[in-house]
Design a protein around this motif. Structure first.
Motif, short mmCIF file in Angstrom:
data_model
loop_
_atom_site.label_atom_id
_atom_site.label_comp_id
_atom_site.label_asym_id
_atom_site.label_seq_id
_atom_site.Cartn_x
_atom_site.Cartn_y
_atom_site.Cartn_z
N PRO A 69 3.91 2.67 8.08
CA PRO A 69 5.00 3.61 7.78
C PRO A 69 6.15 3.41 8.77
N PRO A 70 7.39 3.59 8.32
CA PRO A 70 8.52 3.46 9.26
C PRO A 70 8.41 4.48 10.38
N ALA A 71 8.96 4.13 11.55
CA ALA A 71 8.85 5.01 12.73
C ALA A 71 9.58 6.32 12.54
N SER A 72 10.64 6.32 11.74
CA SER A 72 11.39 7.55 11.52
C SER A 72 11.90 7.58 10.09
N GLY A 73 12.23 8.78 9.64
CA GLY A 73 12.78 8.93 8.29
C GLY A 73 11.70 9.07 7.25
N PRO A 74 12.08 9.63 6.11
CA PRO A 74 11.10 9.82 5.04
C PRO A 74 10.65 8.49 4.44
N LEU A 118 11.71 -5.43 -4.25
CA LEU A 118 10.68 -4.47 -3.86
C LEU A 118 9.82 -5.02 -2.75
N ARG A 119 9.45 -6.28 -2.86
CA ARG A 119 8.62 -6.89 -1.82
C ARG A 119 9.35 -6.88 -0.48
N GLY A 120 10.67 -7.09 -0.52
CA GLY A 120 11.44 -7.10 0.72
C GLY A 120 11.52 -5.74 1.40
N ARG A 121 11.35 -4.67 0.64
CA ARG A 121 11.41 -3.32 1.21
C ARG A 121 10.06 -2.85 1.75
N LEU A 122 9.00 -3.51 1.38
CA LEU A 122 7.66 -3.07 1.77
C LEU A 122 7.39 -3.35 3.25
N SER A 123 6.74 -2.43 3.90
CA SER A 123 6.26 -2.65 5.26
C SER A 123 4.79 -2.25 5.33
N VAL A 124 4.04 -2.94 6.17
CA VAL A 124 2.61 -2.66 6.27
C VAL A 124 2.37 -1.25 6.80
N VAL A 168 2.54 0.03 -10.32
CA VAL A 168 2.87 0.14 -8.90
C VAL A 168 3.68 1.42 -8.76
N ILE A 169 3.15 2.37 -7.98
CA ILE A 169 3.78 3.68 -7.87
C ILE A 169 4.13 3.98 -6.41
N ALA A 170 5.06 4.88 -6.23
CA ALA A 170 5.41 5.37 -4.89
C ALA A 170 5.11 6.86 -4.83
N VAL A 171 4.43 7.28 -3.75
CA VAL A 171 4.04 8.68 -3.58
C VAL A 171 4.39 9.10 -2.16
N ALA A 172 5.16 10.16 -2.04
CA ALA A 172 5.52 10.70 -0.72
C ALA A 172 4.73 11.98 -0.48
N SER A 215 -7.76 0.43 -7.21
CA SER A 215 -6.54 0.86 -6.52
C SER A 215 -6.49 0.22 -5.14
N ARG A 216 -5.27 0.04 -4.66
CA ARG A 216 -5.09 -0.44 -3.29
C ARG A 216 -3.69 -0.06 -2.82
N VAL A 217 -3.56 0.14 -1.52
CA VAL A 217 -2.26 0.45 -0.92
C VAL A 217 -1.57 -0.86 -0.58
N LEU A 218 -0.36 -1.04 -1.13
CA LEU A 218 0.39 -2.25 -0.87
C LEU A 218 1.24 -2.15 0.40
N GLY A 219 1.59 -0.92 0.77
CA GLY A 219 2.42 -0.75 1.95
C GLY A 219 3.21 0.55 1.86
N HIS A 220 4.36 0.55 2.53
CA HIS A 220 5.20 1.75 2.58
C HIS A 220 6.65 1.34 2.40
N VAL A 221 7.43 2.26 1.82
CA VAL A 221 8.86 2.02 1.68
C VAL A 221 9.62 3.25 2.19
N ALA A 222 10.75 3.00 2.82
CA ALA A 222 11.62 4.10 3.23
C ALA A 222 12.32 4.66 2.01
N ILE A 223 12.54 5.95 1.99
CA ILE A 223 13.22 6.60 0.88
C ILE A 223 14.39 7.40 1.40
N ASP A 224 15.36 7.61 0.54
CA ASP A 224 16.54 8.39 0.93
C ASP A 224 16.19 9.85 0.99
N ASP A 225 16.90 10.61 1.81
CA ASP A 225 16.70 12.05 1.91
C ASP A 225 17.09 12.72 0.59
#
Length: 386
Positions: free
Chosen positions: A300-305, A292-298, A354-358, A376-386
């Protein structure tokens, strides 16, 4: 003769403390000055302890002020050298304070003469990390020895020892010698021996440190059962927060001989104030999994959900508990649980999710403002599949 197990003890009194740390859950009720403290109450008044070493004085304890209430289970925790053993041993005067006073049921233990000290130590049982059993004597003889030394009649010794060995789960082990016992069984002998004088207080000096995790759980369960059935005060020292969580009502954190934090266990665990407490709790806190830590980015990704990853913490205060449906409604989007752990201590919920919200329409801070989480705090962003 009154059977050993028919002892009636007073109900626990409210916890009282002075100095740094959490406030008590409820203040102690005031008493008229002519009312004696409940049996098993321990009061430390400005207690300090200094040892003389070759390199100069070593201050093991500094200005300890607190009250251990009767009938509860009180934990003292700290890192090596924090002063735990020194503080515990001032209760039965195995250590004499260099400053201040220790009172047991209102009596200053420092003023006791030799006979008074013998009486005090019969009211205070003690169990040790390494059992301290006599290898040449049987289980029965090890438990009976303090009564034999005290000149208790043989019939009474037989009754007390038999009842105690039943209490600690050593039926059928009366004639066995310590060398044939497991570590847990040896500690049960030590517990039975500590109870032979019907004490008001039981001191536990790292009583589970030499035991494996499964045996530790069984010994803690036994101590909790003894506390409930006999109503005696238990004061234990340990360097393991898991032991404190499992059994104690209140906890004192020592650091460098000072009381740096004190309060109900649920409160200290849920919202530790001092760095020493947080360090001691660290082994119970799990980091994010590597995947999970490896998927996190500070950003949001430039493209994709993508989904925002939010950490929510619960400290046990104000009855706030995790509710994913309520979290999703407050954020305006479904919340997906990625990771976390929730525990309950003394009826209070604490831990983290730790939750993910789109596509959230509200911020993480709104969850705190609405009383849905304590922090609460924002840890980062993760890309998700369509």
């Amino acid at each position: 003769m009154t059977p050993f197990l028919n002892i009636e003890r007073p109900k626990p009194t409210a916890f009282v403390a002075a100095g740094q740390g959490h406030a008590p859950a409820a203040p102690a009720a005031s008493e008229p000055p002519d009312v004696l403290p409940a049996a098993g109450t321990v009061v430390f008044e400005g207690v300090g302890k200094t040892y003389q070493a070759a390199s100069g004085p070593v201050h093991a304890l500094r200005g300890i002020d607190l009250t251990v209430p009767a009938g509860g289970i009180f934990g003292i925790i700290g890192r090596s050298g924090a002063g735990k053993s020194s503080l515990l041993r001032t209760i039965n005067r195995l250590e004499r304070p260099s400053e201040g006073r220790v009172r047991v049921d209102g009596q200053d233990v420092g003023e006791l003469d030799e006979n008074g000290l013998v009486g005090l130590r019969r009211r205070i049982g003690m169990i040790f990390q390494h059992f301290n059993l006599l290898s040449a004597k049987t289980v029965w003889d090890n438990v009976a020895l303090p009564l034999v030394v005290a000149g208790v009649p043989k019939q009474e010794i037989r009754q007390r020892v038999g009842e105690l060995l039943d209490l600690v789960g050593l039926e059928g082990k009366h004639s066995v010698r310590p060398g044939r016992l497991s570590g847990g069984q040896k500690q049960r002998v030590g517990i039975a021996r500590a109870l032979v004088h019907r004490p008001e207080i039981l001191l536990c000096d790292e009583a589970t440190s030499a035991l494996d995790p499964e045996t530790t759980q069984s010994i803690l369960k036994l101590l909790r059962d003894i506390n409930r059935r006999l109503g005696l005060t238990i004061v234990l020292i340990t360097h393991e927060m898991s032991v404190i969580r499992e059994i104690c009502d209140q906890v004192l954190v020592l650091e460098g001989g000072r009381a740096v934090e004190i309060g109900p266990v649920w409160q200290v665990f849920g919202n530790p104030i001092h760095d020493a407490t947080r360090a001691l709790l660290q082994p119970l806190v799990h980091d994010l999994p590597d995947d999970l830590r490896g998927r996190l980015s500070v950003d949001p990704p430039a493209s994709g959900p993508h989904a925002q990853v939010i950490e929510l913490r619960y400290t046990g205060e104000a009855g706030i508990e995790p509710d994913l449906a309520r979290i999703g409604a407050a954020l305006g989007a479904p919340a997906r649980l990625l990771y976390g752990g929730i525990d309950r201590i003394q009826g209070h919920t604490h831990g983290r999710l730790v939750i993910a919200v789109a596509g959230a329409t509200a911020s993480a801070e709104d969850l705190v403002a609405r009383g849905i989480a304590h922090h609460s705090r924002v840890l980062g962003h993760v890309a998700i599949d369509d």
